[in-house]
Structures are given as C-alpha cells and as structure tokens.
Write an enzyme that holds these catalytic residues in place. Structure first.
Site, PDB file in Angstrom:
ATOM      1  N   VAL A 251      55.855  67.623  58.392  1.00 43.44           N
ATOM      2  CA  VAL A 251      55.976  68.801  58.345  1.00 43.44           C
ATOM      3  C   VAL A 251      55.421  69.638  56.812  1.00 43.44           C
ATOM      4  O   VAL A 251      55.227  68.884  55.978  1.00 43.44           O
ATOM      5  CB  VAL A 251      57.504  69.208  58.688  1.00 43.44           C
ATOM      6  CG1 VAL A 251      57.907  68.827  60.036  1.00 43.44           C
ATOM      7  CG2 VAL A 251      58.431  68.892  57.607  1.00 43.44           C
ATOM      8  N   GLU A 252      55.236  70.816  57.109  1.00 42.17           N
ATOM      9  CA  GLU A 252      54.859  71.830  56.152  1.00 42.17           C
ATOM     10  C   GLU A 252      53.692  71.229  55.171  1.00 42.17           C
ATOM     11  O   GLU A 252      53.649  71.142  53.951  1.00 42.17           O
ATOM     12  CB  GLU A 252      55.920  71.811  55.157  1.00 42.17           C
ATOM     13  CG  GLU A 252      57.086  72.857  55.713  1.00 42.17           C
ATOM     14  CD  GLU A 252      58.146  73.404  54.534  1.00 42.17           C
ATOM     15  OE1 GLU A 252      57.677  73.375  53.278  1.00 42.17           O
ATOM     16  OE2 GLU A 252      59.283  73.697  54.904  1.00 42.17           O
ATOM     17  N   GLY A 253      52.673  70.759  56.161  1.00 44.76           N
ATOM     18  CA  GLY A 253      51.513  70.112  55.335  1.00 44.76           C
ATOM     19  C   GLY A 253      51.696  68.370  55.575  1.00 44.76           C
ATOM     20  O   GLY A 253      52.217  67.884  54.798  1.00 44.76           O
TER      21      GLY A 253
END
Length: 848
Positions: free
Chosen positions: A502-504
């Site tokens: 997640v988040e990149g």
C-alpha cells in the site's frame, strides 16, 4: 624543475578550489596568479605564454557569469535542453514539486552539514500526549484480543469502535478548535506504533483517518464552511471517513484514473437547475470504505459545456460525498491477509452532487493531484513507518525473550551461533528503523513535508520489518506457525505484505520514485535547469539556466575531487562531530555522500532520459541515498539519547550494515553501467585502494552480532530503549506477559541450576533425573527451598511459553460463537481445548 613544480602546484591549487567549492571569481584570481608565476619563472616561448594568457582570458569570460557566457554558451545550450528534455505534464510536475526537501537535500549535496542535523531538536511528546499514550491507548490495547478480532469476529467489537470514537482516536490530527486532539506527528506515530504491537486491525482503523484522507485534505484545502461542518464531526467519530483513489485499471498509475465527473446542472434536494457534477467511478482497496459515512473521492473532472470556464478537461479533482447520497454503493469487503480492518470497493454511476462537494470548492477544481501529493508526503512519513517500527520492536522483545527461555540440547537457543545471526539482524534493524521513524516524524513536526524521505522510510522500513518478522518466525519455529490465541507473531507475518503493497508498491517506490524524484528534488541544480527550460520569460529563462547549468558543472567537478581525495585518505581529514565511537562514521558518510552525488550526476549524463527506464540502476542509486539517510538517523538517535554506552553494539551494527549495503549498491551500479570504461574509472576513483581486490566496508562481524544478541537475551536499559512503546499486558496469563515473566524466571534460575550441575560433577549429588537432583540438592544444602521454588517457577513458565494452541479435530467449528461483549483473555483461552497443566507444568495423561 621550476616549471614542473609550478605545474604540480597548479594541480594542487585547482584540486583545492574544487574540493572547497570556491566561486568562479576565486578560480580566476588563483589561475591568474599561477599563470603570472609561470610567465615569470618558466622558460617558455613568448608565443606559448601569449597562447596561455589568451586561453585564460577566454576561459575567464566563459567561466564567470558574464553576458558573454550567456550569449555564447548558455543560449545555445538552453535551446538544446529544450529539445532534449521530454515534455513534463502538469501531473508529473505536481508530483515532483510536492512536499519539501529536507535532509535528503544535504545528502545529495555531497557535503552534508552534520551539525545542522544534530541541532534539530530531539522530537518529544507533550505531557498531554504522554498521558494519552499511558491512558486511553493502554486501555484500548487491554480491551482487544487479536485472535478474537481476526478469527471470530472479523471486525472490531462494537464497544471497541465506540471507545475509539469517544476517546478521539479518529481526530488526532484535527486541531483543538475543531474538536480534535491536535497531536503532533510524533504522537500520531507513537499511538499507531503501540496499537500495532497489540492488533494490526486496531492500528489501521485508527491510522487511516489520521493519514491521507478527508481530515487532512480539509485541514489544508477545505473551505471554512467544510471545515466547520465536517472536522468536529470527524473528530468525534460522528463521521467515519475513507478516501477512494485506487481504481481497478489505475493502481500505481493513479494519475490515470478513469473515474470521471461531468459538470452539469441537475436537481438536488428538491431544487432545480443546481450546478453540480455527475460522477461515475469504481474504486477498490479502500480502507474503512465498507463502513464509511463520508467518502473522499478522486476523479477527473470535465466541463464540456464550459459552465466553469473555457477548459474541457479541468483535471483531477477531489470530492467529499456522504455515502448516503443516492447512487453511492458501499458495504462489500475485501479480506487482506487476515488483517480484518474494514476494506472494500465502492462505486457509483451518474451520481449527481452539487459543486460545493468539491474539497476546497470551485477554486480547487482540477488541483486534486497537487493536493494529494502534498498531503501524501506527510502521511506516508508517519503511518507505515510506525507499523514497521512496531514489528521491529515486537520482534526484538519477543524473540530475544524466547531465545533465552527456549532450550535445546540443554542450552538456550539464543546462544546458538546460527540463531545469533538472525537475532542480531532483528536487533540492528529494530534500532535503525526506530531511529528513522522518530527523526522523520520530527521533521514533519518542524513543518517539513519530506516527499523523498517519506518514500525512503516507507520502502526501507517496511522491507526491514519484513526481514524482522521472517527472522522472528524462523527462530520461533513451531511456536510461530501454529495459530491460536497464544501466537503473538503469526498475524504480523501474514499481514506484512499489506504494508509492502500500500501507499506506493515497494518495487516501484524503490525503482522509480526514490531516486527518480530525489534526483530532481534533492539535487541542487537539476530542477532549476528543468524549470528554466519551461520559463516563458526568455531573459529570466536564460539567466536561470546559466546560473543552474554552470553551477551544476562546478558541483560535479567538486564532488569528483572530494570523492577521490576522501577515498585516498579514508576521509580521515574530514571535519566531523561525534565522539570516539562515531566520528569515523560521520567522516565515511560524508565521503560516500560526495561519491553518490558525483555518481548520480555522471549516471544522469551518461544515460540521460533512459535512466528513467533503467529501473535497476535507478534503484541502486536510490538505495545509496536511502541508506545514507538511515545511517544519519541512527547517529542522530545515539546523540539525542545522550550517547548511551549500552546501545553502542546496536549503533555499530546498524551503521556498519548500512555502509556495507551502500558499497554493495555502488558495486552493483559499476557492474551494470553500459559504458564499461567509465564504470571502471568510477570504481577506481571512489574506492581507489580496494580496487580491484575487495571491499572496504565489511558487514557487521560475528563478535558484534554476539554483543547485540546479548542485549536482547536479558532485561536491561538497552533492551528497554530498543523496545520502548511495545504494549505489555498486565494479565500474567497473556502470552507476551508470560514470556516476559518467563525470561526473568529463567535468568533467576540459571545460576541455581549451575550450582546443581557443579555439585553433581563433584559427586555431591548422585540422582540422575532433574526433579530428583533438585530434591537431593535441597536435602544436602546445595540450594535452599526458596531457590527450589524459583527453579519450579522457571520450569512452569518455560512450559507455558513454549506450548502452542490445539483445537478439536474440526478446528472448533462446533464451538466457535460470536459475541459483541468484552471478553477476558482467560475466556478466550477457554475456547480451545488446551490441556490443563498440574502445578509443576506437566501435561496430564491424554487418557485422563
């Protein structure tokens, strides 16, 4: 001879000028003096002297910022750059310009100012923040049991949700005047970290509303009406927010989201001809989405009828939509690896909403990508690093204790060299992860939004967290792989890939973002050159480009000179702070910073725009920058904590590991650069003495690893600092509490057992079996009855620690029941068919 001396003196002077980055005018004066000496003392022909002076005059005109240089060199170069550089979309520009440059800029400079880093105040909690951690956070941890949440309820119990809302956990970042707690980034990070050591589901449920989402976006960009209405409701938990960005067809390429809105007029709440947006979207992986009452939505906004202006494609826009709005579909769930936090898809087709649902109002229509990038830089600096640091601390606490309590071949398994290797990694990684977490959160509290640094800590802390939990599982063996209420590792092991994803996604973060964005933002000249090529004012563009381009050339030359000299001298003449234990680290990091800056420039020059596609090379450059940052954080932690001598093994291990990895990244780069001659020369300049025979920076040695492990195997100040922030249950029957009690009991019993063994070797004790030996030792006065009781306590607790859960043959399907009431850990344990143990820790006969 005089001529030769003058030439050597000239070379030394030029090196001195480059090393110290002196301005062009100083170069001009020094070269003029040298040329004058050469004219006076050297036996050169008049023609040669005239030629040298002519060359000097031309060079002086072109080297200094004069109109002649701008006209003759900078103008044609600017035109060439405008043709060569690929066009930059507004989305790309927003991403590149998002956030701020912080310590990453110093590392990119080739000459980091260590005193500046150490002068930053030590991040600290306020008294109120500390009280919240010691009060509501402790209470929340005591209320939840991860096995119940993940195995039975697949959600937080209702009373836990209510406690989270009532105590303000969902409004930690919301200012007090809007009803929130107004906590610092450090406090936010500390709360998430402690919760993560108890339950990943609780941590994520608290983390997401305080990270990138409606609250943060409203704080920075919302209209006053939006702030006044929504922020108090979010702070009190009257609204549950989520933020929907990822689409099935646009994950990592979030800027290409297919979700769209059309500006039009329609009916809204009985009113006709209302200016609004007709939305169509499909999102997935949205945390808190299934229970959200307020949906933050990213979409591309179009205005075909030009109701707002003359643009058809307005751009990515962010909306804030109550989920009760007709046409909004939520409620279905994903199940991400037994982390049963609420996460799921949502969608809508032709959903009409008024224009005032745009975050920030009409003024911010089309500014959504910039808004997201600026907020992501701060949010990504806090949440996932906190989760990862919690994994490191929990791994160090439990695996160190288990390594002392668990015995094989009559020896604590933590004493085996093979186990020591993994335990040392756990300790070293936990130390450097915590250092990076605290330093980065402190930067956010100083007002920074460190975009490149946030990518560094997101990638490297989640990866090190993954290594910690793998090592912890390996050491625990069967204890780690058998599920049940007694297993304090397995859920973290299962859920680790979530943080990686997640988040990149980590692969793309490492290979595309860290250096790709860092080379532009952190570099002192690259972004200036790029912006100059896009400047519409020709005069300003030429001045800006001239300054940036020739500054870039001088910067590259300086870093080459610095890297070579510091390589030759081992950086021993570099001025550096620190004590006798750390000064060499500062010197070597300065050297590697200069080598990195020069290598980055040379790589960009050799590969140009293709470096963006050579992702493995970009990843190695990113690794060097990242490891320089992590090592900096470790050194700052040591200084901020008052240079504790007990922590030196942890500091040495973590920094030496970083230095060795940096060297590995350099050699990986040298081995794969397409121009082999230049790669060979680069290696010789940066590592002149070890080339071509070996490496200069060794990984931590076994002896140092042994010292690290010794800190983990017994209570002490270093272990307490390393594991500070882990939730320790007060119920002695809980597995982590029993493990800590077992550690102390085993340590207390070890010298007693040693006396018994010595007595048997001397022949004082003749019994062969353990219990008989203890009884005989008491009878013959070798140990006291109190010491026998300590031995018995250690035995009982050791057995309690090493036992794993077992269930009926149908795995308890006929026994599992759902409850919304609080449960005690004893009740939770009672749901399995664990055999009762007698007072000595013996399991009764299975037939009884």
């Amino acid at each position: 001879m005089a001529t030769l001396l003058i030439i050597f003196a000239a070379i030394a002077a030029l090196w001195f000028l480059a090393y110290h980055r002196l301005p062009a005018i100083v170069w001009t004066i020094v070269i003029a003096i040298g040329l004058g000496l050469l004219t006076y003392y050297a036996r050169l022909s008049q023609a040669a002297i005239a030629a040298l002076w002519a060359a000097f005059v031309i060079a002086a005109l072109l080297d200094n910022p004069t109109p002649a240089r701008r006209a003759l060199l900078s103008r044609p170069l600017l035109g060439l750059f405008r043709k060569i550089l690929p066009p930059m979309s507004q989305t790309e520009r927003d991403a590149i310009e998002a956030g701020t440059v912080w310590w990453d800029g110093e590392l990119f400079s080739g000459n980091p100012d260590w005193r500046k880093l150490l002068a930053y105040p030590k991040p600290q909690l306020t008294a109120e923040e500390r009280a919240f951690l010691d009060g509501p956070v402790e209470e929340l941890c005591a209320m939840v049991h991860d096995w119940q949440i993940t195995h039975e309820l697949h959600d937080l119990p209702p009373h836990v949700w209510q406690f989270i809302k009532d105590k303000g956990f969902l409004g930690m970042i919301i200012p007090r005047h809007h009803g929130g707690l107004g906590f610092s980034a450090l406090a936010h990070s500390e709360v998430v970290m402690k919760l993560s050591t108890r339950s990943g589901t609780v941590a994520v449920s608290v983390m997401v509303p305080n990270s990138l989402g409606p609250a943060e976006l409203l704080l920075h960009y919302g209209t006053e009406q939006q702030k006044n209405h929504y922020l108090p409701r979010l702070a009190k938990g009257l609204e549950i927010p989520c933020f929907a960005l990822t689409s099935p067809e646009a994950g990592s390429d979030a800027g290409a989201i297919p979700d769209f809105g059309i500006i039009c007029r329609g009916e809204w709440e009985g009113k006709q001809d209302v200016l609004g947006i007709r939305l169509t979207w499909e999102k997935r992986y949205i945390t808190l989405g299934p229970i959200a009452t307020l949906l933050g939505l990213a979409f591309r906004l179009y205005d075909p009828d030009h109701l707002l202006g003359d643009k058809d494609d307005i751009g990515i826009t962010l909306g804030l939509i109550p989920t009760k709005t007709p046409g909004v579909h939520i409620g279905r769930r994903h199940l991400p690896l037994n982390a049963v936090f609420m996460n799921g898809p949502n969608w809508g087709k032709d959903v009409f909403v008024p224009m005032d649902y745009v975050i920030g109002g009409v003024e911010y229509a089309g500014e959504g990508w910039k808004m997201l990038m600026n907020c992501l830089a701060a949010g990504r600096s806090i949440s996932l690093p906190a989760l990862s640091a919690a994994t490191g601390k929990m791994g160090a606490l439990t695996t160190g204790a288990y390594g002392r309590v668990r015995q094989q071949f009559r020896l604590s398994i933590g004493r085996f060299e093979g186990v020591e290797e993994a335990l040392a990694r756990i300790g070293g990684n936990a130390y450097i992860m915590e250092a990076a977490r605290v330093m980065t959160a402190g930067a956010v509290d100083l007002g920074e939004k460190p975009s490149v640094v946030s990518a560094i800590v997101k990638y490297h802390l989640t990866e090190r967290g993954r290594q910690v939990i793998i090592d912890a599982m390996d050491i625990h063996g069967g204890k780690g792989i058998c599920m049940g209420p007694n297993n304090y590792l397995a859920r973290a092991y299962q859920q680790t890939p979530i943080a990686i994803t997640v988040e990149g996604a980590n692969i793309l973060t490492r290979s595309m973002i860290i250096f790709g964005q860092g080379a532009i933002r952190g570099h002192p000249y690259v972004l200036k050159e790029m912006l100059a090529t896009r400047e519409s004012d020709r005069g300003k563009a030429l001045r800006d480009f001239d300054e940036a381009f020739f500054g870039h050339i001088a910067f590259t030359a300086s870093n080459k000179a610095r890297a070579f000299w510091m390589g030759l001298t081992g950086a021993r003449f570099v001025s550096a702070p620190g004590d006798r234990h750390t000064r060499r680290y500062y010197q070597q990091l300065t050297r590697l910073s200069a080598a990195f800056a020069w290598t980055a420039d040379l790589s960009m020059f050799l590969l140009g725009g293709s470096l963006k596609r050579r992702e493995r090379l970009s990843a190695r450059l990113g690794d060097i920058l990242s490891l320089l940052y992590l090592a900096s954080a470790a050194l700052k932690r040591y200084e901020d904590e008052g240079r504790p001598v007990e922590d030196l093994p942890l500091l040495h291990w973590s920094v030496q590991d970083a230095l060795a990895r940096i060297e590995d990244a350099f050699y990986g780069l040298f081995a794969n650069l397409p121009n082999r001659v230049i790669a060979w020369a680069m290696r010789g300049i940066i590592f002149p003495f070890v080339y071509p025979y070996g490496r200069e920076f060794e990984p931590p040695r076994d002896r140092l690893g042994h010292q690290v492990v010794s800190l983990l195997l017994q209570p002490g100040p270093a272990r307490e600092r390393l594991t500070a922030g882990v939730y320790l249950p007060k119920d002695p029957n809980e597995p982590v509490a029993a493990l800590e009690a077992g550690l102390r009991a085993v340590i207390a019993a070890e010298p007693i057992g040693a006396r018994i063994r010595e007595a048997r070797e001397r022949g004082t004790i003749s019994a062969r079996f353990a219990e008989q030996m203890v009884d005989e030792a008491v009878a013959k006065g070798v140990i006291t009855p109190q010491e026998k009781a300590a031995m018995e306590r250690a035995k009982v607790l050791r057995r309690q620690v090493i036992m794993v859960d077992d269930f009926p043959r149908d795995l308890g399907k006929t026994e599992i029941y759902q409850t919304t009431q609080p449960v005690t850990f004893e009740e939770l344990r009672g749901r399995t068919s664990w055999p009762e143990m007698d007072k000595r820790g013996h399991q009764p006969n299975p037939g009884t």
